[in-house]
Design a protein around this motif. Structure first.
Motif, PDB file in Angstrom:
ATOM      1  N   ILE A   1      -7.315  -6.185  -0.580  1.00 24.07           N
ATOM      2  CA  ILE A   1      -5.926  -5.726  -0.495  1.00 24.07           C
ATOM      3  C   ILE A   1      -5.609  -5.474   0.979  1.00 24.07           C
ATOM      4  N   ASP A   2      -4.585  -6.134   1.491  1.00 19.29           N
ATOM      5  CA  ASP A   2      -4.296  -6.088   2.928  1.00 19.29           C
ATOM      6  C   ASP A   2      -3.965  -4.685   3.423  1.00 19.29           C
ATOM      7  N   PHE A   3      -3.097  -3.977   2.686  1.00 16.49           N
ATOM      8  CA  PHE A   3      -2.682  -2.641   3.122  1.00 16.49           C
ATOM      9  C   PHE A   3      -2.541  -1.706   1.914  1.00 16.49           C
ATOM     10  N   LEU A   4      -2.888  -0.469   2.136  1.00 17.89           N
ATOM     11  CA  LEU A   4      -2.686   0.578   1.142  1.00 17.89           C
ATOM     12  C   LEU A   4      -1.670   1.580   1.680  1.00 17.89           C
ATOM     13  N   LEU A   5      -0.591   1.764   0.958  1.00 18.17           N
ATOM     14  CA  LEU A   5       0.393   2.779   1.297  1.00 18.17           C
ATOM     15  C   LEU A   5       0.336   3.865   0.228  1.00 18.17           C
ATOM     16  N   SER A   6       0.917   5.011   0.525  1.00 19.34           N
ATOM     17  CA  SER A   6       0.945   6.090  -0.462  1.00 19.34           C
ATOM     18  C   SER A   6       2.265   6.834  -0.374  1.00 19.34           C
ATOM     19  N   ASN A   7       2.474   7.716  -1.360  1.00 20.43           N
ATOM     20  CA  ASN A   7       3.689   8.541  -1.358  1.00 20.43           C
ATOM     21  C   ASN A   7       3.494   9.827  -0.552  1.00 20.43           C
TER      22      ASN A   7
ATOM     23  N   ILE B   1      -0.582   5.467  -5.205  1.00 24.37           N
ATOM     24  CA  ILE B   1      -0.939   4.351  -4.326  1.00 24.37           C
ATOM     25  C   ILE B   1       0.079   3.231  -4.450  1.00 24.37           C
ATOM     26  N   MET B   2       0.331   2.557  -3.319  1.00 29.78           N
ATOM     27  CA  MET B   2       1.163   1.365  -3.321  1.00 29.78           C
ATOM     28  C   MET B   2       0.396   0.247  -2.607  1.00 29.78           C
ATOM     29  N   PRO B   3      -0.362  -0.567  -3.360  1.00 30.70           N
ATOM     30  CA  PRO B   3      -1.072  -1.690  -2.729  1.00 30.70           C
ATOM     31  C   PRO B   3      -0.093  -2.757  -2.261  1.00 30.70           C
ATOM     32  N   LEU B   4      -0.414  -3.389  -1.125  1.00 28.51           N
ATOM     33  CA  LEU B   4       0.504  -4.357  -0.525  1.00 28.51           C
ATOM     34  C   LEU B   4      -0.280  -5.566  -0.031  1.00 28.51           C
ATOM     35  N   GLU B   5       0.072  -6.728  -0.513  1.00 27.35           N
ATOM     36  CA  GLU B   5      -0.536  -7.972  -0.083  1.00 27.35           C
ATOM     37  C   GLU B   5       0.474  -8.769   0.747  1.00 27.35           C
TER      38      GLU B   5
ATOM     39  N   SER C   1      -4.656 -12.717  -7.552  1.00 35.00           N
ATOM     40  CA  SER C   1      -5.722 -12.222  -8.432  1.00 35.00           C
ATOM     41  C   SER C   1      -6.292 -10.888  -7.957  1.00 35.00           C
ATOM     42  N   SER C   2      -6.443 -10.731  -6.635  1.00 35.18           N
ATOM     43  CA  SER C   2      -6.972  -9.464  -6.107  1.00 35.18           C
ATOM     44  C   SER C   2      -6.066  -8.298  -6.467  1.00 35.18           C
ATOM     45  N   LEU C   3      -4.771  -8.501  -6.308  1.00 33.03           N
ATOM     46  CA  LEU C   3      -3.814  -7.443  -6.624  1.00 33.03           C
ATOM     47  C   LEU C   3      -3.865  -7.107  -8.112  1.00 33.03           C
ATOM     48  N   GLY C   4      -4.029  -8.125  -8.950  1.00 32.79           N
ATOM     49  CA  GLY C   4      -4.123  -7.898 -10.389  1.00 32.79           C
ATOM     50  C   GLY C   4      -5.340  -7.086 -10.759  1.00 32.79           C
ATOM     51  N   GLU C   5      -6.496  -7.435 -10.195  1.00 33.06           N
ATOM     52  CA  GLU C   5      -7.726  -6.699 -10.479  1.00 33.06           C
ATOM     53  C   GLU C   5      -7.658  -5.266  -9.953  1.00 33.06           C
ATOM     54  N   PHE C   6      -7.124  -5.130  -8.779  1.00 37.98           N
ATOM     55  CA  PHE C   6      -6.981  -3.789  -8.187  1.00 37.98           C
ATOM     56  C   PHE C   6      -6.071  -2.920  -9.056  1.00 37.98           C
ATOM     57  N   SER C   7      -4.994  -3.509  -9.552  1.00 39.39           N
ATOM     58  CA  SER C   7      -4.042  -2.767 -10.378  1.00 39.39           C
ATOM     59  C   SER C   7      -4.679  -2.304 -11.680  1.00 39.39           C
ATOM     60  N   LYS C   8      -5.594  -3.090 -12.223  1.00 35.78           N
ATOM     61  CA  LYS C   8      -6.315  -2.677 -13.438  1.00 35.78           C
ATOM     62  C   LYS C   8      -7.257  -1.512 -13.142  1.00 35.78           C
ATOM     63  N   MET C   9      -7.930  -1.569 -12.001  1.00 38.81           N
ATOM     64  CA  MET C   9      -8.905  -0.538 -11.639  1.00 38.81           C
ATOM     65  C   MET C   9      -8.251   0.813 -11.385  1.00 38.81           C
ATOM     66  N   TYR C  10      -7.085   0.794 -10.728  1.00 32.54           N
ATOM     67  CA  TYR C  10      -6.451   2.049 -10.304  1.00 32.54           C
ATOM     68  C   TYR C  10      -5.068   2.228 -10.952  1.00 32.54           C
ATOM     69  N   LYS C  11      -4.967   1.785 -12.181  1.00 31.49           N
ATOM     70  CA  LYS C  11      -3.686   1.781 -12.892  1.00 31.49           C
ATOM     71  C   LYS C  11      -2.995   3.139 -12.888  1.00 31.49           C
ATOM     72  N   ARG C  12      -3.756   4.203 -13.113  1.00 26.22           N
ATOM     73  CA  ARG C  12      -3.152   5.539 -13.212  1.00 26.22           C
ATOM     74  C   ARG C  12      -2.644   6.052 -11.866  1.00 26.22           C
TER      75      ARG C  12
ATOM     76  N   GLU D   1       3.691   1.507  -7.563  1.00 25.62           N
ATOM     77  CA  GLU D   1       4.216   0.149  -7.552  1.00 25.62           C
ATOM     78  C   GLU D   1       3.290  -0.743  -6.739  1.00 25.62           C
ATOM     79  N   SER D   2       3.252  -2.011  -7.090  1.00 24.25           N
ATOM     80  CA  SER D   2       2.485  -3.005  -6.336  1.00 24.25           C
ATOM     81  C   SER D   2       3.459  -3.962  -5.656  1.00 24.25           C
ATOM     82  N   TYR D   3       3.088  -4.391  -4.430  1.00 22.35           N
ATOM     83  CA  TYR D   3       4.005  -5.221  -3.650  1.00 22.35           C
ATOM     84  C   TYR D   3       3.295  -6.455  -3.090  1.00 22.35           C
ATOM     85  N   ILE D   4       4.037  -7.531  -3.014  1.00 22.91           N
ATOM     86  CA  ILE D   4       3.618  -8.721  -2.279  1.00 22.91           C
ATOM     87  C   ILE D   4       4.730  -9.062  -1.284  1.00 22.91           C
ATOM     88  N   ILE D   5       4.348  -9.224  -0.026  1.00 20.78           N
ATOM     89  CA  ILE D   5       5.283  -9.712   0.994  1.00 20.78           C
ATOM     90  C   ILE D   5       5.082 -11.222   1.085  1.00 20.78           C
TER      91      ILE D   5
END
Length: 452
Positions: free
Chosen positions: A382-388, A396-400, A410-421, A425-429
């Protein structure tokens, strides 16, 4: 031509809030326009001002700081030296290049306490850190970070205020831009990546009818200044700082983009390079991005100092550092990048630009990887991790960041499953238009300023 800078509004806020009870120190890298904005602010917002440039200040001016027991005489002498009348609570005194004369910075404590005038200091951040060992740093000083122009400032200077308003409006309504307008906005963003945000480069670009080569000349002059600063200011570890600095394009052009010290020093370890890396980050020449091993809690608590990416503080400078002057011209690289035909290096530029934007918003840079022992490689990146930034309800707000229109998430999808709670929001630029779904929000890079 005057470039409108966001830091101007912050200076106004300081003037109206502190009302002479604190000085302000504009911190930043070299050549980002600190002195220019200081004098413009003084000219517009005060009845009179004195600019004391410690690169040029006479011996008489410097001697004034030897004795501050009688400030009436101090201000009288300063007024006569600069042939400028000072008005109580209506005048500003600027100490420009304050790192050249630390005694003036120490004097700020007493000058602010006197209360007659306002005080603004500017200086290269590189040298400020090196020049405070033998002085008392005044607590009556508010620090204000200044960065290269961001995309909004660049676009506004290029006369695209209406386009910026439309981008903001589309983001608020969560609708994509019309296809031709999207193309126009993407072209403007690519211009920003290539020119960067150093004021001299931006001015040269506009004054020479959008000539990338004119901007490149200015950027190469700045890079030489940075190299000189490294030799002069990094002291005992200047060779290590220089080695990392010159290799930044090489690191960022690779898949993982992390610093690999063995490539520049066969005996290189992070405990030997922690000071050089800190120097580059602290000087604001570069932006360091650290791996977070467990995003479940605050990123800084699980930061790994031995796994780090190093982005340039300005993406335009990265272009000029990555490619030789002849290489840019002979291979027509500007045209390739504008048309999206430069594959791996274009990804490097996009990611650096987003890192630059995150930093300008006052956030630190973190990334995430998971190593798969069976596959002998990272299977999640995951390229960048942002937070509130909440301590009570941390999210967490993962950003690719993607530079092509065809990509895998695929990385963003797997990461989202691991840290779902934990994920809000998840973002792609990506270079394509805005797309909002339940799983992920896909944003064109020109919309980043409105979204975060």
């Amino acid at each position: 031509m005057i470039i409108k800078r966001k830091v101007y509004d912050k200076l106004l806020s300081w003037k109206n809030t502190h009302k002479g009870k604190k000085a302000v120190l504009i911190e930043g890298a070299r050549r980002i326009g600190k002195s220019t904005i200081a004098e413009e602010f003084a000219r517009n917002e005060y009845r009179s001002y004195i600019l004391v440039d410690f690169n040029l200040a006479s011996k008489n001016v410097r001697n004034l700081f030897d004795d501050l027991t009688n400030l009436d005489i101090f201000f009288q002498a300063l007024s006569l030296e600069y042939n400028t009348r000072l008005y109580r609570r209506e005048s500003l005194i600027i100490f420009d290049e304050i790192q050249k004369f630390p005694k003036a910075r120490e004097a700020v404590k007493y000058l602010v306490a006197d209360g007659r005038y306002d005080y603004l200091e500017t200086g290269s951040l590189i040298s400020i850190r090196e020049s405070v060992e033998n002085i008392t740093i005044p607590s009556e000083e508010r620090k204000l970070k200044m960065y290269p122009l961001d995309f909004e400032e660049f676009a506004e200077f290029m006369g695209e205020e209406i386009l910026l308003e439309h981008i903001r409006d589309c983001w608020e309504k969560k609708v994509p831009l019309e296809r031709p307008i999207h193309g126009r906005a993407m072209r403007l963003f690519k211009e920003y990546m290539l020119v960067g945000g150093m004021p001299q480069a931006v001015l040269a670009y506009k004054e020479n009818d959008r000539d990338f080569a004119a901007a490149d000349i200015e950027k190469r002059d700045i890079l030489e200044l940075y190299r000189d600063d490294i030799k002069k200011s990094a002291k005992r570890y200047s060779s290590k700082v220089s080695a990392v600095f010159e290799n930044i394009p090489g690191y960022l052009s690779k898949h993982e983009k992390k610093i690999v010290l063995s490539e520049i020093d066969k005996n290189g370890t992070f405990d030997k390079y922690d000071e050089p890396l800190f120097w580059l980050d602290d000087s604001m020449i570069c932006n360091l991005c650290y791996r977070c091993s467990d995003p479940n809690v605050g990123f800084a608590l699980n930061m790994e100092n031995s796994s780090v990416k190093c982005y340039m503080g300005d993406t335009g400078l990265l272009v000029s550092l990555a490619f030789g002057e002849n290489e840019l011209a002979e291979n027509n690289l500007y045209k390739q990048i504008m048309e999206g035909r430069l594959s791996i290096n274009q990804g490097m530029l996009y990611e650096n630009a987003i890192a630059q934007m995150i930093i300008a918003k006052g956030k630190k840079l973190y990334f995430y990887t998971r190593y798969n022992r069976d596959k002998h490689r990272n299977d999640i990146e995951i390229d960048f991790l942002l937070s509130n930034d909440s301590k009570v309800n941390f999210k967490i707000m993962p950003l690719e960041v993607k530079s092509s229109t065809n990509y895998s998430a695929s990385s963003l999808g797997e990461f989202s499953k691991m840290y779902k709670r934990r994920i809000s929001e998840s973002y792609i630029i990506h270079p394509k238009n805005l797309s909002v779904t339940v799983e992920v929000t896909k944003i064109p890079p020109y919309m980043f300023f409105a979204a975060f």
